[in-house]
Design an enzyme around this catalytic site. Structure first.
Site, mmCIF file in Angstrom:
data_model
loop_
_atom_site.group_PDB
_atom_site.id
_atom_site.type_symbol
_atom_site.label_atom_id
_atom_site.label_comp_id
_atom_site.label_asym_id
_atom_site.label_seq_id
_atom_site.Cartn_x
_atom_site.Cartn_y
_atom_site.Cartn_z
ATOM 1 N N LYS A 126 40.022 35.755 46.562
ATOM 2 C CA LYS A 126 41.440 35.435 46.384
ATOM 3 C C LYS A 126 42.193 35.520 47.704
ATOM 4 O O LYS A 126 43.085 34.716 47.960
ATOM 5 C CB LYS A 126 42.092 36.394 45.375
ATOM 6 C CG LYS A 126 41.761 36.067 43.936
ATOM 7 C CD LYS A 126 42.701 36.823 43.016
ATOM 8 C CE LYS A 126 42.258 36.754 41.569
ATOM 9 N NZ LYS A 126 43.013 37.653 40.705
ATOM 10 N N LYS A 171 31.841 29.203 37.199
ATOM 11 C CA LYS A 171 32.302 29.724 35.907
ATOM 12 C C LYS A 171 33.589 29.004 35.496
ATOM 13 O O LYS A 171 34.361 28.565 36.362
ATOM 14 C CB LYS A 171 32.512 31.242 35.987
ATOM 15 C CG LYS A 171 33.834 31.647 36.532
ATOM 16 C CD LYS A 171 34.188 33.107 36.372
ATOM 17 C CE LYS A 171 35.541 33.267 37.056
ATOM 18 N NZ LYS A 171 36.086 34.533 37.200
ATOM 19 N N LYS A 184 40.733 29.230 34.900
ATOM 20 C CA LYS A 184 42.028 28.533 34.856
ATOM 21 C C LYS A 184 42.371 27.930 36.212
ATOM 22 O O LYS A 184 43.173 27.005 36.297
ATOM 23 C CB LYS A 184 43.129 29.503 34.422
ATOM 24 C CG LYS A 184 43.345 30.635 35.420
ATOM 25 C CD LYS A 184 43.922 31.864 34.799
ATOM 26 C CE LYS A 184 43.615 33.062 35.690
ATOM 27 N NZ LYS A 184 43.486 34.314 35.029
HETATM 28 P P1 TYM Z 1 40.847 37.883 33.408
HETATM 29 O O1 TYM Z 1 42.251 37.848 32.937
HETATM 30 O O2 TYM Z 1 40.455 37.012 34.545
HETATM 31 O O3 TYM Z 1 39.861 37.536 32.204
HETATM 32 C C1 TYM Z 1 39.898 38.192 30.938
HETATM 33 C C2 TYM Z 1 38.484 38.343 30.403
HETATM 34 O O4 TYM Z 1 37.851 37.069 30.261
HETATM 35 C C3 TYM Z 1 36.551 37.097 30.874
HETATM 36 N N1 TYM Z 1 36.243 35.746 31.398
HETATM 37 C C4 TYM Z 1 35.087 35.094 31.139
HETATM 38 N N2 TYM Z 1 33.997 35.429 30.417
HETATM 39 C C5 TYM Z 1 32.994 34.529 30.335
HETATM 40 N N3 TYM Z 1 33.024 33.324 30.951
HETATM 41 C C6 TYM Z 1 34.096 32.933 31.686
HETATM 42 N N4 TYM Z 1 34.113 31.734 32.276
HETATM 43 C C7 TYM Z 1 35.183 33.836 31.816
HETATM 44 N N5 TYM Z 1 36.387 33.778 32.464
HETATM 45 C C8 TYM Z 1 37.015 34.969 32.186
HETATM 46 C C9 TYM Z 1 36.699 38.119 32.003
HETATM 47 O O5 TYM Z 1 35.460 38.623 32.392
HETATM 48 C C10 TYM Z 1 37.594 39.159 31.352
HETATM 49 O O6 TYM Z 1 36.822 40.080 30.594
HETATM 50 N N6 TYM Z 1 40.622 42.037 36.184
HETATM 51 C C11 TYM Z 1 40.627 41.545 34.817
HETATM 52 C C12 TYM Z 1 41.765 42.071 33.972
HETATM 53 C C13 TYM Z 1 41.825 43.560 33.821
HETATM 54 C C14 TYM Z 1 40.926 44.373 33.089
HETATM 55 C C15 TYM Z 1 41.458 45.691 33.183
HETATM 56 C C16 TYM Z 1 39.743 44.121 32.392
HETATM 57 C C17 TYM Z 1 42.794 44.365 34.319
HETATM 58 N N7 TYM Z 1 42.573 45.640 33.935
HETATM 59 C C18 TYM Z 1 40.794 46.758 32.587
HETATM 60 C C19 TYM Z 1 39.107 45.197 31.795
HETATM 61 C C20 TYM Z 1 39.626 46.499 31.896
HETATM 62 C C21 TYM Z 1 40.782 40.034 34.865
HETATM 63 O O7 TYM Z 1 41.268 39.488 35.806
HETATM 64 O O8 TYM Z 1 40.408 39.389 33.717
#
Ligand code: TYM
Length: 344
Positions: free
Chosen positions: A124, A207, A210
């Site tokens: 990022k 992967k 968005k």
């Molecule tokens: P975020 O908002 O990017 O995504 C939310 C969840 O979706 C999963 N994900 C996917 N799984 C499979 N294939 C894909 N293409 C795919 N794209 C997204 C992500 O693995 C995630 O589980 N840093 C985290 C948010 C966060 C968080 C936390 C997660 C903040 N605090 C505490 C767990 C515990 C994030 O950016 O997820």
């Protein structure tokens, strides 16, 4: 909601926590299949905490009015996915200030080099450019660790891309425990192999995300947009429908998508479509996605049409979350030597 459901005591169940960023107008299919769908089933067996991480969303460039709207829509999407605000604690991160308070303490036991090795930060910050990257982006994974550790979560259901952040979380928990005494549960990542990484329809080497909307199916996309994205999905050379993620990544991704929505294995889906062509595969993928999207979108619209009820759910989640978060923070403040004013 029946009273018996409300009165279930979940305190003896293992805890899970997970979070999702409100950084798009809609969640995408990867979020749903990789994470949220599992969150729904975990409600039956765990004391579950799920949050919309709006504080993480401000680590990159953003518009306040858009963030505000997306947070509400994200919250509605969680409930529309099947999360029950009575059985789970569903809340918005910034409404529970203890996350930030714990994050500061954890930042003070995180190495500078350790934070700099996080691949999501490197990606990022490269995208944003060194001058525009914020300190918040750098400390993002520490706030994520605080989200998890403040609830003493045993498990964290996520997709594969979160593995490194969970490793850091475990390291910080262990470090804190050995320096200040047993305080935190060391959490386990809960990653479902089959759906851990849903791939981009336009580029099955990456992967689904968005940040590449052309190959990304959003849960709130209109049927026409969904149809177009699936129609133009990349397939592979040859004509055979077979599940082989290495030789046929595009076809295999579509098979995995159908399988995930129809409770089959990708091999069973391939078997069912054998003899057909890529057109049949895409038609099956479209049918599976639309069957999910239509009722989901109706539920989201319903929830958004009653903002007072939505805010009530939010308040209920934040109140419950704060109760649990305050217990941990009190302990942490004592352990690190802060003078507290309790019992005054
Ligand atoms: P975020 O908002 O990017 O995504 C939310 C969840 O979706 C999963 N994900 C996917 N799984 C499979 N294939 C894909 N293409 C795919 N794209 C997204 C992500 O693995 C995630 O589980 N840093 C985290 C948010 C966060 C968080 C936390 C997660 C903040 N605090 C505490 C767990 C515990 C994030 O950016 O997820």
């Amino acid at each position: 909601m029946s009273a018996s459901v409300l009165n279930i005591d979940r305190s003896d169940r293992p805890r899970v926590l997970s979070g999702i960023q409100p950084t798009a107008d809609s969640f995408q299919i990867g979020n749903y299949l990789g994470a949220i769908r599992r969150w729904v089933t975990l409600q039956d067996t765990h004391d579950a905490y799920y949050c919309v991480v709006d504080q993480h969303a401000i680590t990159v460039d953003y518009d306040p009015a858009v963030l505000h709207r997306r947070t509400l829509v994200s919250f509605a999407q969680l409930i529309a996915s099947g999360l029950d605000p009575q059985r789970s604690t569903i809340f918005v991160q910034s409404q529970v200030p203890e996350h930030s308070q714990l994050s500061w303490v954890l930042q003070c036991i995180t190495g500078f080099g350790e934070a700099g090795r996080m691949t999501q930060f490197k990606d990022k910050s490269q995208r944003e450019g060194a001058d525009r990257s914020t300190v918040g982006l750098f400390t993002y994974p520490v706030l994520q660790a605080a989200d998890i550790l403040i609830y003493q979560a045993n498990g964290v259901p996520v997709g594969e891309d979160q593995r490194q952040h969970l490793e850091l979380t475990r390291d910080l928990a262990q470090r804190f425990n050995s320096r200040f005494g047993e305080t935190f549960v060391v959490p386990e990542p809960l990653i479902v192999r089959e759906t851990a990484k849903i791939l981009d329809l336009a580029d099955p080497g990456a992967k689904m995300s968005k940040s590449a909307p052309a190959g990304c199916l959003f849960l709130l996309d209109s049927p026409e947009v969904t149809r177009k994205k699936i129609k133009t999905a990349v397939t592979d050379s040859g004509r055979e429908i077979a599940f082989d993620p290495v030789a046929k990544p595009g076809v295999s991704n579509l098979l995995a998508l159908i399988a995930a929505f129809t409770q089959q294995t990708p091999q069973q889906v391939a078997q069912g479509l054998s003899g057909g062509g890529y057109g049949d595969l895409k038609a099956a993928a479209l049918a599976a996605v639309l069957e999910f999207q239509e009722p989901f979108q109706a539920r989201v619209n319903d929830l958004l049409s009653d903002p007072v009820a939505l805010m009530d759910y939010m308040r209920m989640g934040a109140d419950r979350a704060r109760g649990a978060a305050q217990d941990t923070l009190r302990k942490v403040y004592e352990r690190v030597g802060f003078v507290t004013l309790e019992g005054r």
